[in-house]
Each structure stands twice: as structure tokens, then as C-alpha cells.
Design a protein around this motif. Structure first.
Motif, PDB file in Angstrom:
ATOM      1  N   LEU A 116     -10.987   0.210  -0.021  1.00 49.88           N
ATOM      2  CA  LEU A 116     -10.466   1.347   0.742  1.00 49.88           C
ATOM      3  C   LEU A 116      -9.460   0.895   1.794  1.00 49.88           C
ATOM      4  O   LEU A 116      -8.422   1.533   1.988  1.00 49.88           O
ATOM      5  CB  LEU A 116     -11.627   2.107   1.390  1.00 49.88           C
ATOM      6  N   ALA A 117      -9.754  -0.220   2.464  1.00 50.53           N
ATOM      7  CA  ALA A 117      -8.855  -0.729   3.501  1.00 50.53           C
ATOM      8  C   ALA A 117      -7.509  -1.140   2.926  1.00 50.53           C
ATOM      9  O   ALA A 117      -6.485  -1.105   3.621  1.00 50.53           O
ATOM     10  CB  ALA A 117      -9.498  -1.917   4.217  1.00 50.53           C
ATOM     11  N   CYS A 118      -7.502  -1.537   1.666  1.00 50.48           N
ATOM     12  CA  CYS A 118      -6.272  -1.999   1.027  1.00 50.48           C
ATOM     13  C   CYS A 118      -5.588  -0.897   0.217  1.00 50.48           C
ATOM     14  O   CYS A 118      -4.657  -1.170  -0.549  1.00 50.48           O
ATOM     15  CB  CYS A 118      -6.570  -3.209   0.139  1.00 50.48           C
ATOM     16  N   GLY A 119      -6.042   0.327   0.392  1.00 55.72           N
ATOM     17  CA  GLY A 119      -5.340   1.464  -0.186  1.00 55.72           C
ATOM     18  C   GLY A 119      -5.737   1.867  -1.576  1.00 55.72           C
ATOM     19  O   GLY A 119      -5.056   2.678  -2.219  1.00 55.72           O
ATOM     20  N   TYR A 120      -6.855   1.331  -2.103  1.00 54.48           N
ATOM     21  CA  TYR A 120      -7.307   1.713  -3.437  1.00 54.48           C
ATOM     22  C   TYR A 120      -8.214   2.936  -3.329  1.00 54.48           C
ATOM     23  O   TYR A 120      -9.117   2.975  -2.490  1.00 54.48           O
ATOM     24  CB  TYR A 120      -8.063   0.563  -4.098  1.00 54.48           C
ATOM     25  N   SER A 121      -7.989   3.896  -4.203  1.00 54.41           N
ATOM     26  CA  SER A 121      -8.791   5.122  -4.165  1.00 54.41           C
ATOM     27  C   SER A 121     -10.040   5.014  -5.030  1.00 54.41           C
ATOM     28  O   SER A 121     -10.950   5.827  -4.890  1.00 54.41           O
ATOM     29  CB  SER A 121      -7.949   6.318  -4.627  1.00 54.41           C
ATOM     30  N   ASP A 122     -10.075   4.033  -5.942  1.00 54.81           N
ATOM     31  CA  ASP A 122     -11.277   3.859  -6.754  1.00 54.81           C
ATOM     32  C   ASP A 122     -11.485   2.378  -7.040  1.00 54.81           C
ATOM     33  O   ASP A 122     -10.541   1.586  -7.075  1.00 54.81           O
ATOM     34  CB  ASP A 122     -11.181   4.645  -8.062  1.00 54.81           C
ATOM     35  N   GLN A 123     -12.740   2.011  -7.258  1.00 56.04           N
ATOM     36  CA  GLN A 123     -13.097   0.609  -7.411  1.00 56.04           C
ATOM     37  C   GLN A 123     -12.606   0.031  -8.739  1.00 56.04           C
ATOM     38  O   GLN A 123     -12.290  -1.155  -8.828  1.00 56.04           O
ATOM     39  CB  GLN A 123     -14.611   0.431  -7.290  1.00 56.04           C
ATOM     40  N   ALA A 124     -12.514   0.857  -9.777  1.00 53.50           N
ATOM     41  CA  ALA A 124     -12.063   0.367 -11.080  1.00 53.50           C
ATOM     42  C   ALA A 124     -10.619  -0.138 -11.002  1.00 53.50           C
ATOM     43  O   ALA A 124     -10.289  -1.216 -11.523  1.00 53.50           O
ATOM     44  CB  ALA A 124     -12.184   1.466 -12.123  1.00 53.50           C
ATOM     45  N   HIS A 125      -9.748   0.634 -10.343  1.00 57.59           N
ATOM     46  CA  HIS A 125      -8.349   0.235 -10.167  1.00 57.59           C
ATOM     47  C   HIS A 125      -8.260  -1.032  -9.311  1.00 57.59           C
ATOM     48  O   HIS A 125      -7.461  -1.943  -9.583  1.00 57.59           O
ATOM     49  CB  HIS A 125      -7.577   1.384  -9.516  1.00 57.59           C
ATOM     50  N   PHE A 126      -9.081  -1.091  -8.292  1.00 57.55           N
ATOM     51  CA  PHE A 126      -9.153  -2.248  -7.395  1.00 57.55           C
ATOM     52  C   PHE A 126      -9.501  -3.527  -8.178  1.00 57.55           C
ATOM     53  O   PHE A 126      -8.820  -4.551  -8.081  1.00 57.55           O
ATOM     54  CB  PHE A 126     -10.198  -1.947  -6.319  1.00 57.55           C
ATOM     55  N   ILE A 127     -10.550  -3.463  -8.995  1.00 55.60           N
ATOM     56  CA  ILE A 127     -10.989  -4.636  -9.759  1.00 55.60           C
ATOM     57  C   ILE A 127      -9.956  -4.990 -10.828  1.00 55.60           C
ATOM     58  O   ILE A 127      -9.640  -6.162 -11.043  1.00 55.60           O
ATOM     59  CB  ILE A 127     -12.362  -4.376 -10.401  1.00 55.60           C
ATOM     60  N   HIS A 128      -9.380  -3.978 -11.482  1.00 51.87           N
ATOM     61  CA  HIS A 128      -8.385  -4.220 -12.536  1.00 51.87           C
ATOM     62  C   HIS A 128      -7.165  -4.948 -11.982  1.00 51.87           C
ATOM     63  O   HIS A 128      -6.701  -5.939 -12.568  1.00 51.87           O
ATOM     64  CB  HIS A 128      -7.968  -2.889 -13.159  1.00 51.87           C
ATOM     65  N   ASP A 129      -6.611  -4.474 -10.863  1.00 47.61           N
ATOM     66  CA  ASP A 129      -5.439  -5.109 -10.267  1.00 47.61           C
ATOM     67  C   ASP A 129      -5.742  -6.546  -9.865  1.00 47.61           C
ATOM     68  O   ASP A 129      -4.947  -7.457 -10.119  1.00 47.61           O
ATOM     69  CB  ASP A 129      -4.985  -4.321  -9.029  1.00 47.61           C
ATOM     70  N   PHE A 130      -6.880  -6.744  -9.211  1.00 48.96           N
ATOM     71  CA  PHE A 130      -7.220  -8.075  -8.714  1.00 48.96           C
ATOM     72  C   PHE A 130      -7.390  -9.055  -9.874  1.00 48.96           C
ATOM     73  O   PHE A 130      -6.843 -10.166  -9.852  1.00 48.96           O
ATOM     74  CB  PHE A 130      -8.504  -8.019  -7.887  1.00 48.96           C
ATOM     75  N   LYS A 131      -8.117  -8.633 -10.904  1.00 48.10           N
ATOM     76  CA  LYS A 131      -8.357  -9.529 -12.041  1.00 48.10           C
ATOM     77  C   LYS A 131      -7.065  -9.806 -12.795  1.00 48.10           C
ATOM     78  O   LYS A 131      -6.851 -10.919 -13.290  1.00 48.10           O
ATOM     79  CB  LYS A 131      -9.397  -8.918 -12.971  1.00 48.10           C
ATOM     80  N   ARG A 132      -6.183  -8.842 -12.855  1.00 47.84           N
ATOM     81  CA  ARG A 132      -4.908  -9.028 -13.553  1.00 47.84           C
ATOM     82  C   ARG A 132      -4.049 -10.082 -12.871  1.00 47.84           C
ATOM     83  O   ARG A 132      -3.348 -10.851 -13.524  1.00 47.84           O
ATOM     84  CB  ARG A 132      -4.151  -7.696 -13.609  1.00 47.84           C
ATOM     85  N   VAL A 133      -4.100 -10.139 -11.551  1.00 50.75           N
ATOM     86  CA  VAL A 133      -3.290 -11.099 -10.799  1.00 50.75           C
ATOM     87  C   VAL A 133      -3.997 -12.441 -10.651  1.00 50.75           C
ATOM     88  O   VAL A 133      -3.416 -13.505 -10.906  1.00 50.75           O
ATOM     89  CB  VAL A 133      -2.930 -10.535  -9.404  1.00 50.75           C
ATOM     90  N   VAL A 134      -5.250 -12.431 -10.222  1.00 58.28           N
ATOM     91  CA  VAL A 134      -5.949 -13.664  -9.848  1.00 58.28           C
ATOM     92  C   VAL A 134      -6.701 -14.292 -11.017  1.00 58.28           C
ATOM     93  O   VAL A 134      -6.957 -15.493 -11.019  1.00 58.28           O
ATOM     94  CB  VAL A 134      -6.902 -13.396  -8.663  1.00 58.28           C
ATOM     95  N   GLY A 135      -7.055 -13.476 -12.026  1.00 59.66           N
ATOM     96  CA  GLY A 135      -7.760 -14.024 -13.172  1.00 59.66           C
ATOM     97  C   GLY A 135      -9.261 -14.045 -13.018  1.00 59.66           C
ATOM     98  O   GLY A 135      -9.976 -14.631 -13.840  1.00 59.66           O
ATOM     99  N   MET A 136      -9.762 -13.406 -11.968  1.00 60.47           N
ATOM    100  CA  MET A 136     -11.208 -13.292 -11.758  1.00 60.47           C
ATOM    101  C   MET A 136     -11.461 -12.028 -10.957  1.00 60.47           C
ATOM    102  O   MET A 136     -10.534 -11.447 -10.382  1.00 60.47           O
ATOM    103  CB  MET A 136     -11.753 -14.526 -11.022  1.00 60.47           C
TER     104      MET A 136
ATOM    105  N   ARG B 117       0.802  -1.233   0.000  1.00 61.03           N
ATOM    106  CA  ARG B 117       0.000   0.000   0.000  1.00 61.03           C
ATOM    107  C   ARG B 117       0.829   1.275   0.000  1.00 61.03           C
ATOM    108  O   ARG B 117       0.309   2.357  -0.291  1.00 61.03           O
ATOM    109  CB  ARG B 117      -0.942  -0.001   1.212  1.00 61.03           C
ATOM    110  N   ALA B 118       2.111   1.193   0.337  1.00 60.96           N
ATOM    111  CA  ALA B 118       2.946   2.392   0.416  1.00 60.96           C
ATOM    112  C   ALA B 118       3.301   2.919  -0.973  1.00 60.96           C
ATOM    113  O   ALA B 118       3.373   2.152  -1.942  1.00 60.96           O
ATOM    114  CB  ALA B 118       4.227   2.079   1.191  1.00 60.96           C
ATOM    115  N   ARG B 119       3.527   4.216  -1.074  1.00 58.26           N
ATOM    116  CA  ARG B 119       3.948   4.823  -2.338  1.00 58.26           C
ATOM    117  C   ARG B 119       5.375   4.382  -2.663  1.00 58.26           C
ATOM    118  O   ARG B 119       6.296   4.584  -1.866  1.00 58.26           O
ATOM    119  CB  ARG B 119       3.890   6.345  -2.238  1.00 58.26           C
TER     120      ARG B 119
END
Length: 266
Positions: free
Chosen positions: A234-254, A178-180
């Protein structure tokens, strides 16, 4: 270190782990074994990235990664950027050793940026395949002793050369990704370009990629608590849901929602 395929142990009957000797504790997460016969039904296992690497010794039938059969008896499991799927069938008998993130290159003698995914450990530059026949005849204690002697023989890298990367790696992991990164890079006494080049060599990925899989691992932990997706983001440091879903799907595949449903059902 955050949750991973080896941090949250697979739910496999016949899967056991043992810690390394103190001399190897800084390098090795654990030794592990899986045994089972053809009458068992093994659930598909999700192999999530954690930045680590390892060696797999397969004494029985071929493995199946992402629907592709792998007949290699000795494999290098290099750093992953995305989750993989493992299916075990028939007779199963394996042994493995899992290294902490950033430690595999000291053992392999080759940059982990050349070893992403799964590779044949009989490569002359890797040289683990000569152990397979010896290990196949031994019991677990003796197997671990043989592999530990081989690892200790290989660990001749200078710790001074490794220190800056290990410092950055520990800081990223401590913050769960989560750190910069710009702030963390400035805290390490080495030029950014040189540090990033060393990081790729020792860890097999960039600091940004390692940070992403650490944060996604943090998300996976949070999703198992059942809290709303937006609260998790929000708890994991994402400022928007689109970035959150994009990162997760890119790594986990779902998507996070699909993952939470899968975890609930299993």
C-alpha cells in the motif's frame, strides 16, 4: 534516484567509489573499483535494475553473470529489466563507470534500446575497448582521468533534444514509480508516441518499464524496514497484493517474502 545495485553499494571487500568531476556530474553517478585476490571468498551479488547503464573494465579473471562465464575485458552494462547475479572468483581487479538513467546514449552514441544487458564494448560503434590496455597500467587517479577525458570527448549530443525525456525521467523517479504515467506524459510538451520512442532510445526501456523498476526499488527499501508485506504494498502505491507480488517477482526474480528473508539472513 532510488536504491539500486550502485545506489546501495555492494558489500564487497576492496570495493571503493569516487564521484565524477563537476563537468560530468549530470551524466555519471560514480566511478568504482573492486580488487581482491584468489584467497578471498566473495558473496554472490544481486545486481538490481535502476534504469542506469555503464562500462566495466576487467583487468583480471573472467566474470560470472547468472551462472554464465563472461571473458570480455571491456563490457557495456546496458539497462536491466530484471535483477542479475554476479559471482566473483579468483583474482579480481575491475574498474567501472556508472551513468545516470537516460544519460548513457549520449556517451555510447547508440540507442540504449539496443543495449539491454551486457555487451562487448569493442563493437566499432561503441569503441571503449582501446582503453583497456592503457588503463591496466595506471593507478586509480590516472584511470579516472583517462576515462573522463574520453567521456567528455563523446558528449556532443544536443541538450535540447534530450530535455523532454529527462523531464519525464525525473518525474517518474521523484515519485518512486507511483505516479500515473498518463498524467506524467501529458505534462511533457511532446507527443506521447514521439516521447515514448525517444525514451526507449535514451533510456533503453519504455516509461512503463522504468516506472516499474523504480517502484520495485522503493519496495526493496521498504522491505528492509521489516513492516508487513501488505503495508509495504500500500505504501508503494499497489492497490492489490497480486499485482505487488507479480511486479516484484518479474524484476527481482523472487517474491517479496523471499527477498526479505534473504536480506535478513545477509
Amino acid at each position: 534516484m532510488s536504491d539500486s545495485v550502485h545506489g546501495r553499494l555492494p558489500s564487497l571487500k576492496g570495493f571503493i567509489t569516487r564521484p565524477p568531476s563537476p563537468a560530468l556530474a549530470a551524466y555519471v553517478q560514480r566511478f568504482w573499483w573492486v580488487e581482491g585476490d584468489g584467497s578471498q571468498t566473495f558473496d554472490e551479488q544481486m545486481l538490481h535494475p535502476d534504469g542506469g547503464s555503464g562500462v566495466i573494465f576487467n583487468f583480471a579473471e573472467p566474470l560470472n553473470f547468472d551462472g554464465t562465464q563472461c571473458s570480455l575485458r571491456t563490457l557495456i552494462a546496458g539497462p536491466q529489466l530484471a535483477s542479475a547475479r554476479l559471482q566473483l572468483v579468483g583474482q579480481v581487479r575491475m574498474m567501472g563507470v556508472r551513468f545516470h538513467p537516460g544519460m548513457g546514449d549520449a556517451v555510447f552514441g547508440i540507442g540504449l534500446d539496443e543495449l539491454a544487458g551486457f555487451h562487448d564494448a569493442s563493437w566499432p560503434r561503441l569503441g571503449f575497448a582501446h582503453l583497456i590496455d592503457q588503463l591496466a597500467e595506471l593507478k586509480r587517479d590516472a584511470q579516472q582521468a583517462v576515462v573522463e577525458r574520453e567521456l567528455l570527448r563523446r558528449l556532443s549530443a544536443s541538450q535540447a533534444r534530450r530535455t523532454p525525456v529527462q523531464q519525464l525521467l525525473a518525474q517518474i523517479a521523484a515519485e518512486g514509480g507511483r505516479a500515473r504515467l498518463t498524467d506524467l506524459l501529458q505534462s511533457v510538451p511532446l507527443g506521447q508516441r514521439q516521447l515514448e520512442r525517444l525514451f526507449r532510445h535514451q533510456v533503453g526501456m519504455t516509461p512503463k518499464q522504468f516506472s516499474r523498476i523504480q517502484r520495485v526499488a522503493l519496495v526493496r527499501n521498504q522491505l528492509r524496514t521489516g513492516q508487513p508485506l501488505l503495508d509495504t504494498a500500500l505504501a508503494c502505491g499497489y492497490s492489490d497484493q497480486a499485482h505487488f507480488i507479480h511486479d516484484f517477482k518479474r524484476v527481482v526474480g523472487m517474491t517479496p517474502g523471499q527477498y526479505r528473508l534473504r536480506a535478513k539472513n545477509s
